[in-house]
Design an enzyme around this catalytic site. Structure first.
Site: not given
Ligand code: ZN
Ligand code: ZN
Lengths: 140, 355
Positions: A24, A26, A60, A63
């Site tokens: 992701h 992040e 999420c 993360c």
């Molecule tokens: Zn994430």
């Protein structure tokens, strides 16, 4: 990822390129900060404790866990993530009692949220053209 | 609620010093909730069906279809062999009561003719929801008879008898490799955690990883490394593990299978194609993870994103997200759920933390 008014890391979702579903934006930005620390001979622990994450969508659950582990103090995000959001939507990882998982962090949400929602819709359209319509709508 | 283990151990579990137990969702593993209700003795048994009809019309007990309206009286010497639920305590206006049990006339709206056939009411506890597991059913039945649709698989799993001797031997074989990886990681100065991803359909190890959190990247927990190694095996990947020879993978991309034509059954190839055709790399579709200790919340959610099939772990951890602090694998709001089993080689995995 901003440290001392300097952008140290800037990431976008790299799940497709890496075939790794955990890449992701992040996580990608975190890796750039780590790289910067390595090149500038800084201790990552000290840097992350003074770094703010700006991200278009609520991080999420994964993360959010990563951000806690790194002891990032503040996350600023645009729109909520009803499907996976780990900062209040599905779970509240930054505030929960997890003494072995880094430190709690603060969140500021809603900044340019409308634009973030539009971007997210575009992303899911590109990502998976076969996704059923009803599912695609659910995430705004 | 802890699963009951009163049953004598079977021959199968005698050869293993550990027991593998499922980590079930909250609704399957919790104790049950009760509601307060008024019940009354049925004075004449012949009136039973008439009384059931009359009370069902007056107090329908909505949403409580699992409750049996009538039960046999527990006191064998009672002159009235049957008892019936009149209504829920919440059906009455509590202000009128003041804590005392109302008379049967009050319960039946002072209608004199309706009261015939019922004795004086008493308070009972009835289960608020249908029981989902045998332990819940047994607890519920101690208070009031309840219907129960048993899921045999869950019952067997709760007794630790879901897996055969052969299956447990396979688990042990895999967990031993995860433990070896954990020890290798410890040698490199990492946390002593090891993980392994296997394709259970062909009984093959696809990736072996140990924790790498004391490398330049503190987020490289064993599970994250293992997922990335699978990505490497499929022609992707984000990190380089050359420095850590105990972290390795088997190439599993479609071209590899085609080159080795008959070496692997086609079942795996088709599941791989399904995963990649959608355009999304759900890389762990159909695979199982073995990890020496319960994953943290980051790693647990990484497994949701990767579409893992099942997770087997050795010991629980205090902030664990597959049973201890959260049950990420059972969350209904998430788009993928998976089965989790704990206790595989528990003692050996426990010893790793003392290295
Ligand atoms: Zn994430
Ligand atoms: Zn972890």
């Amino acid at each position: 990822m901003v440290y001392n008014n300097e952008i140290l890391g800037r990431g976008r979702n790299e799940v497709n390129e890496t075939k790794n579903a955990t890449r992701h934006a992040e996580m990608v930005a975190i890796d750039q900060v780590l790289e910067w620390c390595h090149c500038n001979d800084k201790d990552p622990g000290d840097v992350f404790e003074r770094t703010v994450l700006y991200v278009t969508v609520e991080p999420c659950i994964m993360c959010a866990g990563a951000l806690r582990l790194l002891r990032i103090p503040l996350v600023v995000y645009g729109c909520k993530n009803d499907r996976f959001g780990g900062c209040g939507s599905v779970l509240d990882i930054p505030a929960d009692d997890l003494p072995q998982t880094g430190a709690p962090f603060k969140c500021i949400s809603g900044y340019r949220a409308e634009e973030a929602v539009e971007m997210l819709k575009m992303f899911y359209k590109q990502e998976n053209p076969n996704a059923p319509k009803s599912k695609a709508r659910k995430k705004d | 609620m802890e699963p009951q283990r009163k049953r004598r151990k079977t021959e199968e579990s005698d050869t293993f010093l550990w027991e593998v137990l499922p980590v079930l969702s909250e609704e399957l593993s919790q104790g049950i909730e009760f509601l307060q209700a008024y019940a009354a003795p049925i004075i004449n048994k012949k009136d039973t069906s008439h009384l059931v009809k009359k009370l069902a019309a007056m107090y329908p007990l909505e949403g409580l279809q699992h409750i049996k309206r009538v039960r046999a009286c527990r006191d064998k010497h009672s002159p009235h062999p049957l008892e019936i639920i009149v209504c829920l305590a919440s059906d009455l206006n509590s202000k009128e009561e003041g804590g005392t049990i109302p008379s049967i006339t009050a319960l039946l709206h002072n209608s004199e003719s309706d009261c015939t056939g019922l004795g004086e009411p008493f308070l009972v506890q009835i289960p608020a929801f249908p029981p989902l597991t045998r332990p819940q059913f047994e607890e519920a039945s101690r208070h009031w008879p309840t219907s129960f649709h048993e899921d045999k698989q869950v019952t067997v799993a709760l007794k630790g008898e879901l897996f055969s001797k052969d299956e447990k031997a396979t688990m042990q074989k895999y967990m031993e490799q995860a433990i070896e990886a954990a020890k290798a990681g410890k040698e490199e100065g990492m946390a002593s955690v090891g993980a392994l991803i296997v394709d259970p359909d062909i009984d093959a190890v696809l990736a072996v990883a140990h924790d790498c959190r004391n490398s330049p990247n503190p987020l490289l927990h064993a599970v994250m490394v293992c997922i990335d190694l699978i990505a490497h095996g499929q022609g992707g990947g984000a990190y380089n593990y050359k420095k850590y020879p105990a972290c390795h993978f088997v190439p599993t991309d479609a071209s590899h299978y085609l080159a080795n034509d008959n070496s692997l059954p086609s079942v795996n190839l088709s599941s791989l194609e399904q995963a990649t055709e959608s355009g999304l790399p759900y890389i762990c579709t159909g695979y199982d993870l073995y990890v020496t200790r319960e994953p943290c919340v980051m790693c647990a959610m990484a497994l949701v994103h990767s579409r893992i099939r099942r997770v087997f772990f050795g010991v629980i951890s205090s902030d664990g997200a597959l049973g201890t602090k959260y049950k990420i694998h059972t969350k209904k709001d998430l788009n993928h759920r998976f089965e989790v089993f704990k206790g595989v080689m528990e003692q050996d995995c426990q010893k790793l933390s003392q290295l």
